[in-house]
Design a protein around this motif. Structure first.
Motif, PDB file in Angstrom:
ATOM      1  N   SER A 195       0.810  -1.222   0.000  1.00  0.00           N
ATOM      2  CA  SER A 195       0.000   0.000   0.000  1.00  0.00           C
ATOM      3  C   SER A 195       0.844   1.272   0.000  1.00  0.00           C
ATOM      4  CB  SER A 195      -0.922   0.018   1.231  1.00  0.00           C
ATOM      5  OG  SER A 195      -1.789  -1.096   1.232  1.00  0.00           O
ATOM      6  N   ALA A 196       2.112   1.169   0.363  1.00  0.00           N
ATOM      7  CA  ALA A 196       2.977   2.344   0.457  1.00  0.00           C
ATOM      8  C   ALA A 196       3.670   2.621  -0.867  1.00  0.00           C
ATOM      9  CB  ALA A 196       4.024   2.128   1.558  1.00  0.00           C
ATOM     10  N   LEU A 247      -9.186  -6.611   1.211  1.00  0.00           N
ATOM     11  CA  LEU A 247      -8.537  -5.808   0.185  1.00  0.00           C
ATOM     12  C   LEU A 247      -8.091  -4.496   0.804  1.00  0.00           C
ATOM     13  CD1 LEU A 247     -10.929  -6.237  -2.879  1.00  0.00           C
ATOM     14  CD2 LEU A 247      -8.930  -7.607  -2.267  1.00  0.00           C
ATOM     15  N   PHE A 248      -7.075  -3.887   0.190  1.00  0.00           N
ATOM     16  CA  PHE A 248      -6.482  -2.683   0.754  1.00  0.00           C
ATOM     17  C   PHE A 248      -6.357  -1.595  -0.305  1.00  0.00           C
ATOM     18  CE2 PHE A 248      -5.095  -6.489   2.859  1.00  0.00           C
ATOM     19  CZ  PHE A 248      -5.395  -6.214   4.185  1.00  0.00           C
ATOM     20  N   ASN A 253      -3.982 -10.477 -12.182  1.00  0.00           N
ATOM     21  CA  ASN A 253      -3.950  -9.429 -11.177  1.00  0.00           C
ATOM     22  C   ASN A 253      -5.358  -8.980 -10.797  1.00  0.00           C
ATOM     23  OD1 ASN A 253      -3.945  -6.325 -10.593  1.00  0.00           O
ATOM     24  ND2 ASN A 253      -1.862  -6.973 -10.103  1.00  0.00           N
ATOM     25  N   VAL A 254      -6.159  -8.632 -11.796  1.00  0.00           N
ATOM     26  CA  VAL A 254      -7.498  -8.120 -11.505  1.00  0.00           C
ATOM     27  C   VAL A 254      -8.457  -9.234 -11.118  1.00  0.00           C
ATOM     28  CG1 VAL A 254      -8.317  -8.204 -13.904  1.00  0.00           C
ATOM     29  CG2 VAL A 254      -9.294  -6.552 -12.307  1.00  0.00           C
ATOM     30  N   ALA A 259      -5.119   2.272  -5.826  1.00  0.00           N
ATOM     31  CA  ALA A 259      -5.304   0.937  -6.394  1.00  0.00           C
ATOM     32  C   ALA A 259      -5.718  -0.042  -5.299  1.00  0.00           C
ATOM     33  CB  ALA A 259      -4.021   0.459  -7.069  1.00  0.00           C
ATOM     34  N   TYR A 260      -6.534  -1.023  -5.671  1.00  0.00           N
ATOM     35  CA  TYR A 260      -6.964  -2.066  -4.762  1.00  0.00           C
ATOM     36  C   TYR A 260      -6.002  -3.246  -4.872  1.00  0.00           C
ATOM     37  CZ  TYR A 260     -11.670  -0.122  -3.881  1.00  0.00           C
ATOM     38  OH  TYR A 260     -12.734   0.647  -3.485  1.00  0.00           O
ATOM     39  N   ARG A 261      -5.578  -3.766  -3.726  1.00  0.00           N
ATOM     40  CA  ARG A 261      -4.680  -4.914  -3.707  1.00  0.00           C
ATOM     41  C   ARG A 261      -5.079  -5.875  -2.600  1.00  0.00           C
ATOM     42  NH1 ARG A 261      -1.485  -0.290  -4.572  1.00  0.00           N
ATOM     43  NH2 ARG A 261      -0.270  -0.351  -6.515  1.00  0.00           N
ATOM     44  N   ASP A 262      -4.829  -7.158  -2.821  1.00  0.00           N
ATOM     45  CA  ASP A 262      -5.009  -8.125  -1.746  1.00  0.00           C
ATOM     46  C   ASP A 262      -3.675  -8.245  -1.004  1.00  0.00           C
ATOM     47  OD1 ASP A 262      -4.521 -11.349  -3.303  1.00  0.00           O
ATOM     48  OD2 ASP A 262      -3.761  -9.416  -3.898  1.00  0.00           O
TER      49      ASP A 262
END
Length: 246
Positions: free
Chosen positions: A64-65, A109-110, A95-96, A116-119
């Motif tokens: 996230s950083a 999710l973050f 990815n998506v 952007a959304y990421r797991d």
């Protein structure tokens, strides 16, 4: 029986509301170090130790950083949903797809500094079709149809397991999609002159235009997903002016 892409048993404790201030502070500090040129690996260890983060928390914070310059560049190249109309869209398929599967399965999710959304776990060459795969493809198809792109190209990494099964599922969903299997997906997306769908930092840093499709699917179809916004204080706001394409 297909497996489930759900939350880890400890995630509710590690990523619950009581942890948000600490995690956001860790993202802030890691981003500060990256902005000033500290090595990412050593900076992640320093911040993780300072805040006594567990492994999955460290992964979420690390994903996230980003540096201030990277954040500014990624936000500048992010486009609004209406700008996809009539355009080609290149999709980082695994990815998506994994992101939407995770949302449907109750995994966390973050939202990173770049929106952007990421797991919590990046793909490392192994992909397994799960019970959320078909529903995720359907939700992606609905959202993409609302965006009305000229054409949609899904890029699948040849080195990832079960790539053939995923290709068949994408092709079966609609004949209007082009599905390509290749061994250099990141390079192709970095050089793409079309709109790109990905949360891969290297691709986003290449400077091409991108659209946060994960955020659009979340707002349109999965509003109750376990979403944690890890943007530090002062950076949290609406991700897009409109997250519900007409």
């Amino acid at each position: 029986m297909p497996s489930n892409r759900g939350a880890h048993p400890e995630d509710a404790e590690q990523f619950g509301p009581s942890q948000w201030p600490r995690l956001r502070a860790a993202v802030r500090d890691l981003s500060w170090l990256c902005t000033r040129g500290y090595g990412r690996s050593s900076a992640r260890e320093l911040v993780g130790n300072r805040y006594r983060l567990k492994r999955r928390q460290r992964n979420a914070v690390g994903r996230s950083a980003c540096s201030d310059s990277a954040r500014a560049r990624r936000l500048q190249t992010r486009v609004q949903p209406r700008e996809a109309a009539g355009q080609r869209v290149d999709i980082d398929a695994f990815n998506v797809l994994i992101t939407i599967e995770a949302a449907l399965g109750g995994a966390y999710l973050f939202v990173g500094r770049d929106t952007a959304y990421r797991d919590v776990n990046p793909l490392r060459g192994t992909y397994r079709v799960v019970r959320q795969t078909d529903p995720a493809i359907s939700l992606l198809a609905d959202t993409l149809q609302a965006l009305a792109p000229k054409n949609t190209v899904w890029h699948l990494d040849q080195s990832v397991s079960n790539v053939g099964r995923v290709k068949a599922k994408l092709e079966d969903r609609t004949a209007s999609w082009t599905v390509v299997v290749r061994d250099n997906v990141d390079d192709v997306l970095c050089e793409s002159e079309s709109l790109v769908v990905t949360s891969d930092s290297a691709v986003l840093d290449a400077g091409g235009s991108w659209i946060p499709l994960g955020a659009l699917v979340h707002a349109r179809h999965i509003p109750d997903a376990n979403l944690v916004d890890l943007r530090p204080d002062g950076e949290r706001s609406k991700i897009l002016r409109s997250t519900r394409p007409k």
